[in-house]
Enzyme design. Structure first.
Site, PDB file in Angstrom:
ATOM      1  N   ASP A   1      -9.691 -10.538  -3.489  1.00 45.97           N
ATOM      2  CA  ASP A   1     -10.556 -11.611  -3.008  1.00 45.97           C
ATOM      3  C   ASP A   1      -9.822 -12.442  -1.962  1.00 45.97           C
ATOM      4  O   ASP A   1      -8.635 -12.742  -2.115  1.00 45.97           O
ATOM      5  CB  ASP A   1     -10.961 -12.485  -4.197  1.00 45.97           C
ATOM      6  CG  ASP A   1     -11.949 -13.563  -3.836  1.00 45.97           C
ATOM      7  OD1 ASP A   1     -13.088 -13.222  -3.488  1.00 45.97           O
ATOM      8  OD2 ASP A   1     -11.578 -14.756  -3.896  1.00 45.97           O
TER       9      ASP A   1
ATOM     10  N   GLU B   1       3.885   2.327  -7.048  1.00 49.63           N
ATOM     11  CA  GLU B   1       4.616   2.780  -8.237  1.00 49.63           C
ATOM     12  C   GLU B   1       3.709   3.550  -9.191  1.00 49.63           C
ATOM     13  O   GLU B   1       4.185   4.269 -10.071  1.00 49.63           O
ATOM     14  CB  GLU B   1       5.222   1.587  -8.976  1.00 49.63           C
ATOM     15  CG  GLU B   1       6.352   0.882  -8.254  1.00 49.63           C
ATOM     16  CD  GLU B   1       6.881  -0.281  -9.085  1.00 49.63           C
ATOM     17  OE1 GLU B   1       6.844  -0.156 -10.339  1.00 49.63           O
ATOM     18  OE2 GLU B   1       7.310  -1.288  -8.497  1.00 49.63           O
TER      19      GLU B   1
END
Length: 552
Positions: A211, A271
Site C-alpha cells: 500500500d 529468500e
C-alpha cells in the site's frame, strides 16, 4: 503454518507473477460466515472454489490485521495477528491451505508507510522525546507562530500535520490523523517492518501488495512542496474537490531514498523462492516515472500499478498514450493493470453512465486481459457490479464523509458481494443488515443468474481468462500499438513466433477499421470477437472487438 510446494513434475515457477491474473478480495465484503454482517476469513475460504473456477492465478487480500478500523484495516495496530472481526491466525492458515490446494497463490496487503495511532510503537513514541522509539515516527517542531512546519497536505483533507500535546510537536500523517507516518530514515523502523513481513512469509504467503509504496520516505529537511503549474495539474491521486493535487509532491513522497529500502525488501522476499511484490503508486505528476524506477533492474519491486487506468477517461487515445508511455519509460519494468479496486468508482459506472453496460463490460474485460502486464480483477468486476448509490446516512468511509457531497468516498465500490439473487442480502450474510447496504440492482447480477446464461458477463470472464492462458503472447509477450480510427484501440502482442492483433471499438457507434498494409489475420476463437475480416478491414460494432492471429 503452510507453504505451497512444487512437485517433481511441476518445478517451481519463480516467474509465475509475470502476466498473472490476481483476484482482489475485500474481506469485509466478500462472505460473512459468522452472521455479524461483516465478511471474514472463513467466509473467504468457503468461496475459494468460485474464485478458482474463474481461472485466476492468485488472490489478493486487503488488510485483515488487528486494527481499530478507523480506515477499515488500513490503520494497523498489530502486524502479526488477525483482527477478531475477521477471525484468527488459524483461520488464515486454513485459508492458505485451501487456496494452495486449488492452485491459487495468496498475496496479502502490507500497510507499512503508517500505522494506527493505537500501535504500541506510536504509544511509546509519543510519550516524550527521549524514549527508545522517540524517532520511529516523523515528528517536527512548530514554526515560531505555532503553525505546522510546512505546507504538506493529507489526502484525507487538511494539513498532514497533527499537534501532539505530550511531545509539544507535530507528527506527520498523510492520511487520517489516526494514521501517523513511520520514519523510514531510521534503520530500526526498516528492520521492524521487514521482520513483520518475514512473519507472513514464514506462514506461506506468496507475496505482498504494498500500500502507498511511494510514501515511505519524506525529505529530511521537511521543505514545503512547490505549487503545481496549471499546465501540469492532474487530479488523479485525490478527487478534484481536494486541494491535495494543487501541490507537486516532491518532498513528502516518491523520494530517491525509497529505492534503497525497496532493495532491502526485495532481498528479503527473494529468500523465499517464488514470492512476489506489487506496489501501489499514487503520484499525479510522476506515476510512470516512479513505476519505472521501482520495477526496473530486477532488484526492487516485481511489479507496480498506477492510477492511469483507475481514473482517466474511457478514450482510445488515453489508453494508447498510457501504453506507449509505459513501454517508453519502463521498458524493463512490469506493470500490474487494473480498471477497478477498493479505492475508486467501479469502472462500469465510471466509464459508462448509460447504454449497454454488459457489452461495455465484456469489451473492457477483453481489453484488460489482452494488454501487456499482470492483471488485478476486483471482486464483483466479473459480474458487472456497478457503483452503489448510497445516502449520506449509509456512509462509513471518513474520506467520503469529509468531502460529501461532491465526492462520495469509497463505500460505493465496497458494498457486499452478491451470490444468490433471491437470498437475504444476496447470500452475503444472515445478519439483519450488512455493514454496508446491498444494492437491489446488484441482485440481478448475482452468479446464480449469470450461470444460467451462456452469454453472461461471468461466462465471458471465464472464457477470456482461459483464452489468455492458452496464448503465451498475451501473458508475457511484447505490445505494439497501431494507428486506428478515432475511438479504436489497436495493438499487437507477440511472443515465441505468435502474433495476436487486438482491436477494440470503445465507442457506441460502429466503426470500420482498415488493417495495416500487408497484415492478414485469421480468427482464433477468441471470446466475444467479431469474425475474421473478409478483406482488408474490420467491421466493429459498438463496444465490439476483434482478437485474431496475424498470419502475414
Amino acid at each position: 503454518m503452510t507453504e505451497q510446494k512444487s512437485s517433481p513434475d511441476q518445478p517451481l515457477d519463480r516467474d509465475w507473477w509475470r502476466g498473472a491474473v490476481i483476484y482482489q478480495i475485500y474481506p469485509r465484503s466478500f462472505q460473512d460466515h459468522n452472521g455479524d454482517g461483516v465478511g471474514d476469513l472463513v467466509g473467504i475460504t468457503e468461496r475459494l472454489d468460485y474464485v478458482a473456477d474463474l481461472g485466476v492465478d492468485a488472490i489478493w487480500l486487503s488488510p485483515f490485521f488487528t486494527s481499530p478500523m478507523k480506515d477499515f484495516g488500513y490503520d494497523v495496530s498489530n502486524y502479526r495477528d488477525v483482527d477478531p472481526i475477521f477471525g484468527t491466525l488459524g483461520d488464515f492458515d486454513r485459508l492458505i491451505e485451501k487456496a494452495h490446494s486449488r492452485g491459487l497463490k495468496v498475496i496479502i496487503d502490507q500497510v507499512i508507510s503508517h500505522t494506527s495511532d493505537k500501535h504500541p510503537w506510536f504509544a511509546e513514541s509519543r510519550q516524550n522525546r527521549s524514549n527508545p522509539r522517540h524517532d520511529w515516527y516523523v515528528w517536527a517542531d512548530p514554526r515560531p507562530d505555532g503553525t505546522p512546519p510546512n505546507n504538506w497536505l493529507s489526502i484525507f483533507g487538511g494539513s498532514a500535520w497533527n499537534w501532539d500535546s505530550r511531545r509539544m510537536q507535530y507528527y506527520l500523517h498523510n492520511f487520517l490523523t489516526s494514521q501517523p507516518d513511520l520514519n523510514f530514515h531510521n534503520p530500526d523502523v526498516q528492520d521492524a517492518v521487514l521482520a513483520d513481513m518475514r512473519f507472513w512469509l514464514e506462514r506461506g504467503v506468496d507475496g505482498f501488495r504494498l500500500d502507498t509504496v511511494n510514501f515511505y520516505f519524506c525529505s529530511l529537511g521537511l521543505e514545503s512542496n512547490p505549487v503545481v503549474k496549471p499546465e501540469d495539474f492532474n487530479a488523479s491521486t485525490a478527487p478534484a474537490v481536494n486541494p491535495y493535487d494543487f501541490q507537486e509532491h516532491v518532498d513528502d513522497k516518491s523520494r530517491p531514498e525509497n529505492l534503497t529500502f525497496l532493495k532491502r525488501l526485495r532481498a528479503l522476499v527473494d529468500e523465499y523462492p517464488g514470492r512476489t511484490t506489487v506496489g501501489e503508486i499514487g503520484d499525479s505528476q510522476h506515476q510512470l516515472e516512479v513505476m519505472a524506477q521501482y520495477t526496473s533492474g530486477n532488484d526492487k519491486l516485481h511489479m507496480a500499478y498506477t492510477f492511469d487506468y483507475l481514473g482517466g477517461s474511457f478514450d482510445a487515445g488515453h489508453f494508447r498514450k498510457a501504453i506507449d508511455l509505459t513501454e517508453k519509460d519502463a521498458p524493463d519494468g512490469w506493470i500490474c493493470l487494473a480498471f477497478s479496486n477498493h479505492d475508486v468508482v467501479r469502472h462500469v459506472s465510471r466509464w459508462l453512465s448509460h447504454g449497454d453496460r454488459e457489452a461495455s463490460g465484456k469489451l473492457t474485460a477483453s481489453m484488460l486481459l489482452t494488454m501487456r502486464g499482470s492483471v488485478c480483477l476486483y471482486q464483483g468486476e466479473e459480474l458487472g457490479l456497478t457503483e452503489a448509490e448510497l445516502s449520506f446516512e449509509d456512509l462509513v468511509d471518513p474520506y467520503g464523509i469529509e468531502f460529501w457531497p461532491q465526492f462520495k468516498g469509497r463505500d460505493g465500490c465496497r458494498t457486499p458481494m452478491v451470490w444468490q439473487s433471491s437470498a437475504h442480502l444476496g447470500g452475503f450474510s444472515t445478519a439483519p443488515r450488512a455493514w454496508l447496504p446491498v444494492p437491489g440492482d446488484h441482485l440481478l447480477k448475482a452468479p446464480d443468474l449469470q450461470e444460467k446464461r451462456n452469454d453472461s458477463l461471468l461466462h465471458h470472464y471465464r472464457a477470456t481468462l482461459k483464452f489468455r492462458k492458452d496464448h503465451k503472447a498475451l501473458i508475457k509477450g511484447t505490445i505494439r500499438t497501431l494507428d486506428a480510427p478515432a475511438g479504436v484501440l489497436m495493438f499487437v502482442r507477440e511472443a515465441g513466433g505468435e502474433a495476436i492483433l487486438c482491436a477494440f471499438n470503445m465507442t457506441e457507434s460502429p466503426v470500420i477499421v482498415p488493417l495495416p498494409d500487408g497484415v492478414v489475420v485469421r480468427a482464433i476463437d477468441a471470446p466475444g470477437s467479431v469474425p475474421a475480416p473478409v478483406g482488408d478491414r474490420l467491421d466493429l460494432p459498438a463496444f465490439g472487438g476483434f482478437i485474431g492471429a496475424v498470419v502475414g
